[in-house]
Design a protein around this motif. Structure first.
Motif, PDB file in Angstrom:
ATOM      1  N   SER A   1      27.092  52.397  19.994  1.00 49.13           N
ATOM      2  CA  SER A   1      27.179  53.520  20.929  1.00 49.13           C
ATOM      3  C   SER A   1      25.968  53.489  21.844  1.00 49.13           C
ATOM      4  CB  SER A   1      27.227  54.857  20.158  1.00 49.13           C
ATOM      5  OG  SER A   1      25.953  55.163  19.616  1.00 49.13           O
TER       6      SER A   1
ATOM      7  N   SER B   1      23.620  55.661  21.747  1.00 51.57           N
ATOM      8  CA  SER B   1      22.579  56.488  21.118  1.00 51.57           C
ATOM      9  C   SER B   1      21.381  55.640  20.730  1.00 51.57           C
ATOM     10  CB  SER B   1      23.145  57.196  19.879  1.00 51.57           C
ATOM     11  OG  SER B   1      23.558  56.243  18.915  1.00 51.57           O
TER      12      SER B   1
ATOM     13  N   SER C   1      24.316  61.078  16.578  1.00 49.82           N
ATOM     14  CA  SER C   1      24.528  59.919  17.441  1.00 49.82           C
ATOM     15  C   SER C   1      25.494  60.249  18.566  1.00 49.82           C
ATOM     16  CB  SER C   1      25.070  58.747  16.614  1.00 49.82           C
ATOM     17  OG  SER C   1      25.378  57.646  17.437  1.00 49.82           O
ATOM     18  N   THR C   2      26.553  60.970  18.246  1.00 52.06           N
ATOM     19  CA  THR C   2      27.541  61.345  19.260  1.00 52.06           C
ATOM     20  C   THR C   2      26.908  62.230  20.328  1.00 52.06           C
ATOM     21  OG1 THR C   2      29.326  61.227  17.619  1.00 52.06           O
ATOM     22  CG2 THR C   2      29.790  62.433  19.649  1.00 52.06           C
TER      23      THR C   2
ATOM     24  N   LEU D   1      31.226  68.885  21.915  1.00 47.06           N
ATOM     25  CA  LEU D   1      31.682  68.028  20.824  1.00 47.06           C
ATOM     26  C   LEU D   1      33.203  68.045  20.697  1.00 47.06           C
ATOM     27  CD1 LEU D   1      28.942  68.802  18.161  1.00 47.06           C
ATOM     28  CD2 LEU D   1      29.432  66.555  19.141  1.00 47.06           C
TER      29      LEU D   1
ATOM     30  N   ASN E   1      34.976  65.768  22.980  1.00 44.24           N
ATOM     31  CA  ASN E   1      34.759  64.358  22.611  1.00 44.24           C
ATOM     32  C   ASN E   1      34.993  64.149  21.107  1.00 44.24           C
ATOM     33  OD1 ASN E   1      33.450  63.054  25.200  1.00 44.24           O
ATOM     34  ND2 ASN E   1      32.494  65.064  24.958  1.00 44.24           N
TER      35      ASN E   1
ATOM     36  N   GLU F   1      35.699  60.568  19.984  1.00 45.21           N
ATOM     37  CA  GLU F   1      34.494  59.744  19.895  1.00 45.21           C
ATOM     38  C   GLU F   1      33.700  60.078  18.629  1.00 45.21           C
ATOM     39  OE1 GLU F   1      31.247  57.182  20.602  1.00 45.21           O
ATOM     40  OE2 GLU F   1      33.369  57.158  21.131  1.00 45.21           O
ATOM     41  N   LEU F   2      33.654  61.356  18.299  1.00 45.57           N
ATOM     42  CA  LEU F   2      32.972  61.761  17.069  1.00 45.57           C
ATOM     43  C   LEU F   2      33.655  61.132  15.862  1.00 45.57           C
ATOM     44  CD1 LEU F   2      31.012  63.381  15.362  1.00 45.57           C
ATOM     45  CD2 LEU F   2      32.476  65.390  15.661  1.00 45.57           C
TER      46      LEU F   2
ATOM     47  N   GLN G   1      32.663  57.491  15.579  1.00 51.62           N
ATOM     48  CA  GLN G   1      31.319  57.298  15.052  1.00 51.62           C
ATOM     49  C   GLN G   1      31.223  57.687  13.577  1.00 51.62           C
ATOM     50  OE1 GLN G   1      27.823  57.573  17.232  1.00 51.62           O
ATOM     51  NE2 GLN G   1      28.773  57.931  19.229  1.00 51.62           N
TER      52      GLN G   1
END
Length: 289
Positions: free
Chosen positions: A70, A72, A103-104, A204, A207, A210-211, A214
């Motif tokens: 990612s 991050s 990280s997300t 959040l 997304n 995406e979470l 991850q």
């Protein structure tokens, strides 16, 4: 204070810390101590049979894998975990899941410190008001409570995020919904601190896919516990290769004609300096005698 109770613990910690310093030099010298403290607070050290090295390597591997997959960075992830890890553990959210959350947020360009403040207050509030929040998101009253009680707190949080996304809520709508879940006072306090829960939850939620991605990366990395070793070996090989190239360049330079002429000039220059200094010292000695 960091779970080191025996000579084996100290040796394991030292070896894992050395790996971390090579694999993630940007983390600094105190990063290993910080991470093992977090792992102790979250109960991960105990879950790993109090094996200090294995626990630290698993946490390190999680952070490395998230960073590698990612946008991050290791520092913000660690900072987020240190702020939210213990609270998350009490709600059945594991350290790798907390790392994925951090990280997300960092990868999306969010404010990690503000988000950590909001989530560290909201997660316990959601757990304590699980029945009301379940009603607010339109599921049966005991749905979220059952997940928290089963140690599946991240699933409960994801369920809330998914509802927010599906409903197309903005930050204000999120805060209104959570207010219905009995958390008006918590959100009011957070707003006064400049950490709006609605902004964090809305971001959040938009997304959430995406979470989830991850979360999968973090879970696999934690269980496999291989990322830290791979990164350590890669960094070692890179360093060794750089030294070898430097060595080769020096050898090629000094063996070649240019190097020989350069070295000869240096030696001649040094000889003249020595002769000059020797002459001055000799002259000064004659004056004194």
């Amino acid at each position: 204070s960091v779970g080191l109770k025996s000579q084996q613990d100290i040796q394991g910690f030292t070896e894992a810390a050395n790996q971390l310093m090579v694999a993630l030099p940007e983390m600094g010298n105190e990063s290993a101590r910080t991470l093992i403290k977090i792992a102790t607070a979250t109960g991960d050290l105990e879950k790993n049979n109090n094996d200090v090295r294995e626990t630290l390597e698993k946490v390190d591997s999680t952070i490395i894998a998230l960073r590698a997959n990612s946008a991050s960075a290791a520092g913000p992830i660690t900072d987020f975990v240190s702020r939210v890890g213990a609270v998350g553990a009490q709600a059945g959210i594991s350290i790798d899941q907390i790392a994925a959350l951090g990280s997300t947020i960092d990868a999306l360009g969010g404010r990690v410190e503000m988000s950590a403040t909001a989530l560290s207050r909201m997660i316990p509030a959601i757990k304590n008001n699980a029945f009301a929040v379940s009603k607010a998101i339109g599921v049966t009253p005991d749905t979220l409570r059952s997940l928290f009680d089963a140690g599946r707190g991240m699933e409960a949080i994801l369920m809330i995020f998914q509802h927010i996304k599906d409903s197309g809520m903005d930050a204000d709508s999120v805060e209104k919904m959570l207010g219905m879940g009995g958390m008006q006072e918590v959100m009011k306090e957070l707003n006064q601190m400049g950490a709006r829960a609605g902004i964090v939850f809305a971001g959040l939620s938009q997304n959430v896919d995406e979470l989830r991605r991850q979360l999968g990366i973090a879970s696999q990395a934690y269980e496999e516990n291989m990322a830290i070793e791979r990164e350590f070996q890669k960094m070692n090989e890179t360093t060794a290769a750089k030294w070898q190239r430097l060595k080769n360049q020096f050898e090629e330079f000094f063996v070649g004609d240019t190097g020989q002429r350069w070295l000869g000039s240096i030696i001649d220059g040094l000889r003249k300096i020595v002769d000059l200094l020797t002459g001055k010292v000799t002259g000064a000695w004659h004056l004194l005698t």
